[in-house]
Design a protein around this motif. Structure first.
Motif, PDB file in Angstrom:
ATOM      1  N   GLY A   7       0.840  -1.185   0.000  1.00 10.81           N
ATOM      2  CA  GLY A   7       0.000   0.000   0.000  1.00 10.81           C
ATOM      3  C   GLY A   7       0.876   1.235   0.000  1.00 10.81           C
ATOM      4  N   ILE A   8       0.254   2.382  -0.095  1.00 11.41           N
ATOM      5  CA  ILE A   8       0.974   3.651  -0.124  1.00 11.41           C
ATOM      6  C   ILE A   8       0.939   4.283   1.267  1.00 11.41           C
ATOM      7  CG2 ILE A   8       1.073   5.962  -1.152  1.00 11.41           C
ATOM      8  CD1 ILE A   8       1.691   3.692  -3.127  1.00 11.41           C
ATOM      9  N   ASP A   9       2.116   4.604   1.779  1.00 10.30           N
ATOM     10  CA  ASP A   9       2.213   5.337   3.041  1.00 10.30           C
ATOM     11  C   ASP A   9       1.777   6.772   2.761  1.00 10.30           C
ATOM     12  OD1 ASP A   9       2.937   6.668   5.375  1.00 10.30           O
ATOM     13  OD2 ASP A   9       5.091   6.499   5.000  1.00 10.30           O
ATOM     14  N   PRO A  10       0.687   7.240   3.383  1.00 11.10           N
ATOM     15  CA  PRO A  10       0.200   8.593   3.099  1.00 11.10           C
ATOM     16  C   PRO A  10       1.201   9.694   3.452  1.00 11.10           C
ATOM     17  CG  PRO A  10      -1.350   7.402   4.507  1.00 11.10           C
ATOM     18  CD  PRO A  10      -0.151   6.538   4.339  1.00 11.10           C
ATOM     19  N   GLU A  11       2.105   9.419   4.355  1.00 12.68           N
ATOM     20  CA  GLU A  11       3.072  10.432   4.777  1.00 12.68           C
ATOM     21  C   GLU A  11       4.222  10.595   3.785  1.00 12.68           C
ATOM     22  OE1 GLU A  11       5.927  10.626   8.539  1.00 12.68           O
ATOM     23  OE2 GLU A  11       3.782  10.652   9.069  1.00 12.68           O
ATOM     24  N   SER A  27       2.390  -3.874  18.037  1.00  7.39           N
ATOM     25  CA  SER A  27       2.812  -2.714  18.833  1.00  7.39           C
ATOM     26  C   SER A  27       3.961  -1.925  18.203  1.00  7.39           C
ATOM     27  CB  SER A  27       3.200  -3.145  20.244  1.00  7.39           C
ATOM     28  OG  SER A  27       4.292  -4.036  20.202  1.00  7.39           O
ATOM     29  N   GLU A  28       4.657  -2.509  17.259  1.00  7.14           N
ATOM     30  CA  GLU A  28       5.717  -1.782  16.567  1.00  7.14           C
ATOM     31  C   GLU A  28       5.173  -0.844  15.491  1.00  7.14           C
ATOM     32  OE1 GLU A  28       8.564  -4.526  14.984  1.00  7.14           O
ATOM     33  OE2 GLU A  28       8.923  -5.434  16.958  1.00  7.14           O
ATOM     34  N   HIS A  29       3.964  -1.124  15.019  1.00  8.29           N
ATOM     35  CA  HIS A  29       3.423  -0.389  13.876  1.00  8.29           C
ATOM     36  C   HIS A  29       2.181   0.443  14.183  1.00  8.29           C
ATOM     37  CE1 HIS A  29       6.198  -2.444  11.205  1.00  8.29           C
ATOM     38  NE2 HIS A  29       5.904  -3.549  11.867  1.00  8.29           N
ATOM     39  N   PHE A  30       1.515   0.149  15.320  1.00  7.21           N
ATOM     40  CA  PHE A  30       0.241   0.807  15.617  1.00  7.21           C
ATOM     41  C   PHE A  30       0.147   1.199  17.084  1.00  7.21           C
ATOM     42  CE2 PHE A  30      -0.538  -2.556  12.443  1.00  7.21           C
ATOM     43  CZ  PHE A  30      -0.968  -1.789  11.369  1.00  7.21           C
ATOM     44  N   TYR A  38      -9.413   5.193  17.330  1.00  7.20           N
ATOM     45  CA  TYR A  38      -8.731   5.194  16.036  1.00  7.20           C
ATOM     46  C   TYR A  38      -7.385   4.492  16.153  1.00  7.20           C
ATOM     47  CZ  TYR A  38     -12.172   8.663  14.713  1.00  7.20           C
ATOM     48  OH  TYR A  38     -13.353   9.299  14.443  1.00  7.20           O
ATOM     49  N   ILE A  39      -7.042   3.729  15.129  1.00  2.67           N
ATOM     50  CA  ILE A  39      -5.718   3.144  15.050  1.00  2.67           C
ATOM     51  C   ILE A  39      -4.810   4.184  14.399  1.00  2.67           C
ATOM     52  CG2 ILE A  39      -4.311   1.280  14.121  1.00  2.67           C
ATOM     53  CD1 ILE A  39      -6.854  -0.429  13.977  1.00  2.67           C
ATOM     54  N   VAL A  40      -3.667   4.416  15.019  1.00  2.00           N
ATOM     55  CA  VAL A  40      -2.701   5.389  14.519  1.00  2.00           C
ATOM     56  C   VAL A  40      -1.469   4.616  14.059  1.00  2.00           C
ATOM     57  CG1 VAL A  40      -1.267   7.369  15.124  1.00  2.00           C
ATOM     58  CG2 VAL A  40      -3.550   7.130  16.128  1.00  2.00           C
ATOM     59  N   GLY A  41      -1.007   4.893  12.849  1.00  2.00           N
ATOM     60  CA  GLY A  41       0.176   4.230  12.315  1.00  2.00           C
ATOM     61  C   GLY A  41       1.449   4.889  12.814  1.00  2.00           C
ATOM     62  N   LEU A  42       2.357   4.080  13.330  1.00  2.00           N
ATOM     63  CA  LEU A  42       3.635   4.573  13.828  1.00  2.00           C
ATOM     64  C   LEU A  42       4.734   4.486  12.784  1.00  2.00           C
ATOM     65  CD1 LEU A  42       3.590   2.823  17.326  1.00  2.00           C
ATOM     66  CD2 LEU A  42       3.060   5.230  16.811  1.00  2.00           C
ATOM     67  N   THR A  43       4.535   3.647  11.792  1.00  2.00           N
ATOM     68  CA  THR A  43       5.548   3.374  10.769  1.00  2.00           C
ATOM     69  C   THR A  43       4.903   3.467   9.396  1.00  2.00           C
ATOM     70  OG1 THR A  43       5.039   1.014  10.718  1.00  2.00           O
ATOM     71  CG2 THR A  43       6.704   1.746  12.327  1.00  2.00           C
ATOM     72  N   PRO A  44       5.717   3.485   8.337  1.00  2.00           N
ATOM     73  CA  PRO A  44       5.124   3.440   6.993  1.00  2.00           C
ATOM     74  C   PRO A  44       4.226   2.217   6.802  1.00  2.00           C
ATOM     75  CG  PRO A  44       7.417   4.107   6.843  1.00  2.00           C
ATOM     76  CD  PRO A  44       7.177   3.704   8.284  1.00  2.00           C
ATOM     77  N   ILE A  45       4.628   1.073   7.335  1.00  2.00           N
ATOM     78  CA  ILE A  45       3.794  -0.134   7.231  1.00  2.00           C
ATOM     79  C   ILE A  45       2.457   0.094   7.923  1.00  2.00           C
ATOM     80  CG2 ILE A  45       3.568  -2.515   8.076  1.00  2.00           C
ATOM     81  CD1 ILE A  45       6.561  -2.870   7.473  1.00  2.00           C
TER      82      ILE A  45
END
Length: 82
Positions: A7-11, A27-30, A38-45
């Motif tokens: 997928g495309i990382d919006p950032e 926990s490494e990604h969200f 809301y789920i918040v993305g911590l990484t591009p994944i």
């Protein structure tokens, strides 16, 4: 996950692999937003997975809110933004 594996990382606007629960750690990604809805993305994944799979769509937010009312959400042990 349908047939999506990237997928495309919006950032960064870069194409990245989506979260794979067989080899990635949640926990490494969200993290959950401070209200737990809301789920918040911590990484591009994480960000690409949320965007591609629409993990914060209205219907899911409503379900999470109802689960939160009866103490079933967020899952025990999951991190929440402060």
């Amino acid at each position: 996950k349908w047939n999506h594996v990237t997928g495309i990382d919006p950032e960064s606007a870069q194409q990245v692999a989506l979260f794979n629960p067989r080899c990635d750690h949640w926990s490494e990604h969200f993290i959950w937003s401070n209200d737990g809805l809301y789920i918040v993305g911590l990484t591009p994944i994480g960000r690409a997975t949320i965007a591609t799979l629409e993990l914060n769509r209205d219907r899911v937010i409503n379900i999470r809110a109802a689960d939160k009312e009866v103490d079933r959400h967020p899952p025990i042990g999951d991190r929440i933004q402060s």
